[in-house]
Design an enzyme around this catalytic site. Structure first.
Site, short mmCIF file in Angstrom:
data_model
loop_
_atom_site.label_atom_id
_atom_site.label_comp_id
_atom_site.label_asym_id
_atom_site.label_seq_id
_atom_site.Cartn_x
_atom_site.Cartn_y
_atom_site.Cartn_z
CE1 TYR A 104 2.36 6.88 -7.97
CE2 TYR A 104 3.34 6.54 -5.81
CZ TYR A 104 2.76 7.38 -6.75
OH TYR A 104 2.59 8.70 -6.46
CG ASP A 176 0.71 0.42 -2.17
OD1 ASP A 176 -0.48 0.58 -1.82
OD2 ASP A 176 1.36 1.30 -2.73
#
Length: 381
Positions: A104, A176
């Protein structure tokens, strides 16, 4: 007391007993900064100052720990605040972290532009290739940072395999779990040491609150993370905690609808002549499909796809949809569309983690799926 087992039951009741004074079935918003002490050091319920603890935040933390099959949780002001706390609690200056080679953009920025100045080094690696991960391990490696599915390329990583590599290296594995949510995947049960969420996304689910969370099973590790939460102060406030707790109650039913809609949309896009490739682990032709079936309940509500017409075609789709709103973020009840290369992942431009310009990412909401398909088909025309 009756033990809670089912996910949906935990989401509604864990940490959320009716108020003992009034019987209110919804936990109150304790909008206070400090608490009366009954004597020096004599605290009521352990509360002294809301940076250290707040009853509304405590309720959210207990609920999230239960949903992830953890024992301790800390709620933060954002997902990146949670991520920062994990790294600083686990690593010291001069140590090393392995990150996904399609991480990300916000995580990449945190690692390479903030934590690098603190002395941390990072190595991007294709986490789906366990041999490549082993090759990236150094003596000073303390953490493997994993996203699965990844953002925005929807790659799938073998959590149990990574956990074994981390253990052999005397490192920790942090996952995550934002894209999957605890409803679809529970990394701690697969061997991960730490789970991180941007609770802004599916956990909150309504695009009205920003937050983050860290969940673990090890008490000593939990104390280190809580200390960083207290000392640095990036806490979830009481109203934000209350909004997130409200959202999490419907996480299970929302995720089922997100998945239902995404599966139909992915199948439609997969046969469209304007679409070069659909990145969705629910499709049998996805490289991580079998692994996703093994470690996830279902395949989630996020889809990325590449346009045969290149970047300009991708931009055109983003600008033409009307039900899919052009916006960053994801995981809310409304459907969103974005161009990662110019939006959420712009910070990766010019790096080995640069996102293809022909890529479009959609967060599939819970609207009528036929309306969503029609909107996308109109955008592709």
């Amino acid at each position: 007391m009756t033990r809670l087992h089912g996910f949906e039951t935990l989401a509604i009741h864990a940490g959320q007993e009716p108020d003992s004074g009034t019987g209110a079935v919804v936990p109150p918003i304790y909008q206070t900064s400090t608490y009366k002490q009954d004597g020096v050091g004599a605290l009521r319920g352990g509360y002294e100052y809301s940076r250290a603890a707040n009853p509304t935040r405590s309720a959210l933390e207990e609920c999230l720990a239960a949903l992830e099959n953890g024992t301790h949780a800390s709620a933060f002001a954002s997902g990146l605040a949670a991520e920062d706390a994990v790294v600083r609690a686990v690593c010291a200056p001069g140590e090393h972290v392995i990150i996904p080679d399609d991480a990300y953009g916000g995580s990449l920025r945190l690692f390479t532009r903030v934590l690098a100045r603190w002395g941390l080094t990072t190595t991007p690696a294709p986490l789906a290739d366990l041999a490549a991960v082993r090759a990236a391990i150094r003596p000073e490696t303390r953490l493997i940072w994993c996203e699965t599915p990844t953002n925005p390329l929807l790659g799938i990583t073998d959590i149990a395999g990574l956990a074994s590599i981390a253990a052999d290296a005397n490192a920790l594995l942090a996952v995550d779990n934002t894209f999957a949510s605890p409803y679809l995947q529970q990394p701690l049960t697969l061997g991960a040491d730490i789970v991180v969420h941007s609770t802004t996304k599916y956990v909150g689910g309504h695009s009205d609150v920003v937050g983050g969370a860290v969940i673990v099973q090890d008490a000593e590790l939990a104390e280190r993370i809580h200390f960083h939460q207290f000392a640095a102060g990036a806490i979830a406030g009481p109203f934000d905690s209350w909004l997130t707790l409200r959202g999490v109650k419907t996480l299970g039913v929302r995720m089922d609808r997100h998945c239902d809609n995404a599966e139909r949309i992915a199948a439609t896009l997969d046969t469209h002549p304007a679409v070069h490739e659909v990145l969705y682990p629910g499709l049998p032709n996805h490289s991580g499909h079998d692994l996703a079936r093994k470690q996830m309940r279902r395949f989630g509500g996020m889809i990325s796809f590449r346009l045969a017409g290149g970047e300009q075609a991708a931009l055109a789709v983003c600008n033409k949809t009307r039900i899919f709103t052009l916006a960053e973020s994801l995981g809310g009840v409304e459907s969103l569309i974005e161009h990662p290369a110019r939006m959420t992942h712009a910070s990766a431009a010019g790096t080995p983690l640069e996102v293809p310009g022909d890529l479009v990412r959609i967060s599939v909401g819970i609207e009528n799926v036929d309306d969503l398909i029609t909107d996308l088909l109109d955008g592709l025309d």
